[in-house]
Design a protein around this motif. Structure first.
Motif, short mmCIF file in Angstrom:
data_model
loop_
_atom_site.label_atom_id
_atom_site.label_comp_id
_atom_site.label_asym_id
_atom_site.label_seq_id
_atom_site.Cartn_x
_atom_site.Cartn_y
_atom_site.Cartn_z
N THR A 193 39.72 26.35 27.48
CA THR A 193 40.37 25.10 27.08
C THR A 193 40.06 23.96 28.06
O THR A 193 40.80 22.99 28.14
CB THR A 193 41.89 25.28 26.96
N ALA A 194 38.96 24.11 28.79
CA ALA A 194 38.59 23.08 29.76
C ALA A 194 38.27 21.76 29.07
O ALA A 194 37.82 21.73 27.92
CB ALA A 194 37.39 23.53 30.57
N GLY A 195 38.52 20.66 29.77
CA GLY A 195 38.03 19.37 29.33
C GLY A 195 36.59 19.19 29.78
O GLY A 195 36.15 19.82 30.75
N ILE A 196 35.84 18.33 29.09
CA ILE A 196 34.41 18.18 29.34
C ILE A 196 34.09 16.73 29.69
O ILE A 196 34.44 15.82 28.93
CB ILE A 196 33.58 18.62 28.13
N ILE A 197 33.44 16.53 30.84
CA ILE A 197 32.98 15.21 31.25
C ILE A 197 31.47 15.18 31.16
O ILE A 197 30.78 16.02 31.77
CB ILE A 197 33.41 14.88 32.69
N TYR A 198 30.95 14.22 30.41
CA TYR A 198 29.52 13.96 30.40
C TYR A 198 29.28 12.79 31.36
O TYR A 198 29.65 11.66 31.07
CB TYR A 198 29.03 13.63 28.99
N GLN A 199 28.71 13.11 32.51
CA GLN A 199 28.49 12.10 33.53
C GLN A 199 27.18 11.38 33.23
O GLN A 199 26.08 11.91 33.43
CB GLN A 199 28.47 12.76 34.91
N GLU A 200 27.28 10.16 32.72
CA GLU A 200 26.13 9.40 32.24
C GLU A 200 25.95 8.08 32.98
O GLU A 200 25.14 7.25 32.56
CB GLU A 200 26.28 9.15 30.73
N ASP A 201 26.68 7.90 34.08
CA ASP A 201 26.60 6.66 34.85
C ASP A 201 25.86 6.92 36.16
O ASP A 201 25.88 8.04 36.69
CB ASP A 201 28.01 6.12 35.14
N VAL A 202 25.24 5.87 36.70
CA VAL A 202 24.47 6.05 37.94
C VAL A 202 25.40 6.27 39.13
O VAL A 202 24.98 6.84 40.14
CB VAL A 202 23.56 4.84 38.20
N TYR A 203 26.65 5.82 39.04
CA TYR A 203 27.58 5.99 40.15
C TYR A 203 28.39 7.26 39.97
O TYR A 203 28.77 7.64 38.86
CB TYR A 203 28.54 4.81 40.23
N PRO A 204 28.75 7.93 41.07
CA PRO A 204 29.56 9.15 40.95
C PRO A 204 30.99 8.85 40.54
O PRO A 204 31.52 7.77 40.83
CB PRO A 204 29.50 9.75 42.36
N ILE A 205 31.61 9.79 39.88
CA ILE A 205 33.04 9.73 39.58
C ILE A 205 33.80 10.15 40.83
O ILE A 205 33.41 11.09 41.53
CB ILE A 205 33.38 10.66 38.41
N VAL A 206 34.90 9.44 41.12
CA VAL A 206 35.76 9.80 42.25
C VAL A 206 37.14 10.14 41.70
O VAL A 206 37.76 9.32 41.01
CB VAL A 206 35.86 8.66 43.27
N VAL A 207 37.61 11.35 42.00
CA VAL A 207 38.92 11.82 41.52
C VAL A 207 39.78 12.10 42.74
O VAL A 207 39.37 12.81 43.66
CB VAL A 207 38.78 13.09 40.66
N ASN A 208 40.99 11.56 42.74
CA ASN A 208 41.89 11.80 43.86
C ASN A 208 42.43 13.22 43.84
O ASN A 208 42.35 13.94 44.83
CB ASN A 208 43.02 10.79 43.85
N VAL A 209 42.97 13.65 42.69
CA VAL A 209 43.52 15.00 42.56
C VAL A 209 43.04 15.60 41.24
O VAL A 209 43.17 14.96 40.19
CB VAL A 209 45.06 15.02 42.61
N LEU A 210 42.52 16.82 41.29
CA LEU A 210 42.09 17.54 40.10
C LEU A 210 42.96 18.78 39.92
O LEU A 210 43.15 19.55 40.86
CB LEU A 210 40.62 17.95 40.22
N ASN A 211 43.47 18.95 38.70
CA ASN A 211 44.20 20.16 38.32
C ASN A 211 43.56 20.75 37.08
O ASN A 211 43.04 20.01 36.23
CB ASN A 211 45.67 19.85 38.03
N HIS A 213 32.80 10.63 28.02
CA HIS A 213 31.46 10.17 28.32
C HIS A 213 31.57 9.04 29.34
O HIS A 213 31.93 7.91 28.97
CB HIS A 213 30.75 9.70 27.05
N ASN A 214 31.30 9.35 30.59
CA ASN A 214 31.47 8.36 31.66
C ASN A 214 30.24 7.46 31.74
O ASN A 214 29.19 7.86 32.23
CB ASN A 214 31.70 9.05 33.00
N GLN A 215 30.38 6.26 31.23
CA GLN A 215 29.32 5.25 31.32
C GLN A 215 29.96 3.88 31.21
O GLN A 215 30.84 3.65 30.38
CB GLN A 215 28.30 5.43 30.20
N TRP A 216 29.56 2.98 32.10
CA TRP A 216 30.09 1.62 32.03
C TRP A 216 29.52 0.93 30.80
O TRP A 216 28.32 0.99 30.54
CB TRP A 216 29.75 0.83 33.28
N ILE A 217 30.40 0.26 30.05
CA ILE A 217 30.00 -0.40 28.81
C ILE A 217 30.04 -1.91 29.01
O ILE A 217 31.07 -2.46 29.39
CB ILE A 217 30.93 0.00 27.66
N GLY A 218 28.93 -2.57 28.77
CA GLY A 218 28.90 -4.02 28.81
C GLY A 218 28.80 -4.58 30.21
O GLY A 218 28.32 -3.92 31.14
N ALA A 219 29.28 -5.82 30.36
CA ALA A 219 29.15 -6.55 31.62
C ALA A 219 30.06 -5.95 32.69
O ALA A 219 31.17 -5.53 32.42
CB ALA A 219 29.50 -8.02 31.42
#
Length: 382
Positions: A332-350, A290-296
């Motif tokens: 068997t995929a992994g699951i990302i819940y994108q819940e942050d206002v900023y996009p996720i940046v991934v250098n390499v995805l496999n 669950h991609n979301q910044w927590i706190g300050a």
């Protein structure tokens, strides 16, 4: 547990923890460190409270370790901060724990200020200042925990600073609480390395390339509540020398494994990453992030001026992950819940990854994730 050191023969039994004598001695010998300290450590105060504070020592807990700490992190009347931490090891300490570690922290008034002190004086586990007197890997600070690790922290969960390394082979559960002003992390590195849910020792990490990812037959359950931080401590008191990278390796490889938080990589944010410092995330078998910044958010004095002057600041602009290793099949995929206002940046995805787009106020057509090198299969779901 055995280590080879330069020791004068007459000092072996009595001076294992006196580093100046170790450094100046002359004979190569192998010694064993047998610790007879209690397996349960409880510290309760109205100020500083540190369960374990060690310098230059070799410690082995064959039956596990349980630490309970209760203190007060900030004295408002005196305007003074106190160290309230579970484990605090420095200066080449080697700590090995078998059969699991539990750290429970209470801090009625944590030091919640927008400065660096929150990082260094509130941690479930802090390892720092390796090679303080001699630049030699055998004086690195190292913590290895075999078996279950459970850390409930007011502050950072685990922190590895200069020439310090933490390995938690799992299962692992880390819980942190958010602050209003101080940025804290489930795991944080500053020219050190942390491995979570992995048998590979953190001091062997040399990069965040896919080739460095270990092959695992059976993953442990890993559950982390808190942000991950890869910080560039090149300023202020005790700046890191910049000799090598800073790495976090986390395996989320079971369906009940979950990480809630975001990832700050200051090297990636600034565009200057000479050692490819960052985070390698294994996310497979329906494990979730669950991609979301927590706190300050992170506060760094002067970073606004730096950003205006050079275009390279340290403000959080989205989770940066060097490598994500997904599932071997669509099932068997992994699951990302994108819940942050900023996009996720991934250098390499496999591998196979699913992204469920739950962004608040997402603009039409904007992508929830950006992948620089896509060697896998990415599926975006609404």
């Amino acid at each position: 547990m055995k280590y080879k050191q330069k020791l004068a023969i007459g000092t072996i039994l009595g001076c294992l923890s006196l580093v100046p004598m170790v450094y100046g001695a002359s004979a190569d010998m192998v010694y064993e460190a047998n610790v007879t300290q209690p397996e349960h450590i409880t510290v309760q105060t109205t100020g500083r409270a540190v369960g374990m504070r060690k310098y230059h020592e070799v410690l082995d807990y064959p039956e596990g370790l349980h630490i309970e700490v209760s203190g007060v992190g900030y004295d408002a009347a005196l305007k003074k901060h106190h160290n309230v931490s579970g484990i605090y090891v420095h200066d080449g300490t080697r700590l090995t724990i078998h059969k699991g570690l539990t750290v429970a922290m209470q801090n009625s008034t944590p030091y919640d200020q927008p400065d660096e002190m929150a990082h260094y004086y509130m941690s479930g586990m802090y390892a720092g200042f390796g090679r303080k007197q001699i630049n030699d890997p055998k004086y690195d600070t190292k913590v290895v925990v075999h078996g279950p690790t459970v850390i409930r922290a007011v502050g950072n969960g685990v922190q590895a600073n200069k020439d310090s390394y933490i390995t938690l082979d799992g299962p692992v559960k880390i819980e942190t609480m958010p602050f209003q002003q101080a940025d804290v992390y489930g795991a944080i590195v500053e020219e050190g390395s942390i491995g979570i849910g992995t048998n590979r020792l953190a001091d062997t990490y040399t990069s965040t390339t896919i080739s460095s990812v270990e092959q695992v037959d059976q993953y442990p359950t890993v559950q982390v509540m808190g942000n991950l931080g890869v910080l560039n401590k090149n300023y202020g008191l005790n700046p890191n020398p910049g000799r090598h990278g800073s790495y976090i390796m986390m395996n989320l490889g079971t369906k009940d494994s979950v990480w809630t938080g975001a990832a700050l990589n200051e090297f990636a944010e600034s565009g200057d990453n000479p050692h490819q410092s960052g985070i390698t995330l294994v996310l497979k078998n329906n494990a979730t992030w669950h991609n979301q910044w927590i706190g300050a958010k992170r506060h760094r004095t002067g970073h606004e001026e730096l950003l205006l002057g050079t275009g390279k600041g340290y403000a959080f602009t989205g989770s940066h992950i060097q490598n994500i290793v997904g599932g071997d099949t669509p099932e068997t995929a992994g699951i990302i819940y994108q819940e942050d206002v900023y996009p996720i940046v991934v250098n390499v995805l496999n591998g196979y990854i699913k992204v469920v787009d739950h962004r608040p106020n997402a603009s039409e057509g904007s992508a929830p994730i950006h992948v620089n090198t896509n060697e896998g299969i990415l599926t975006i779901l609404k």
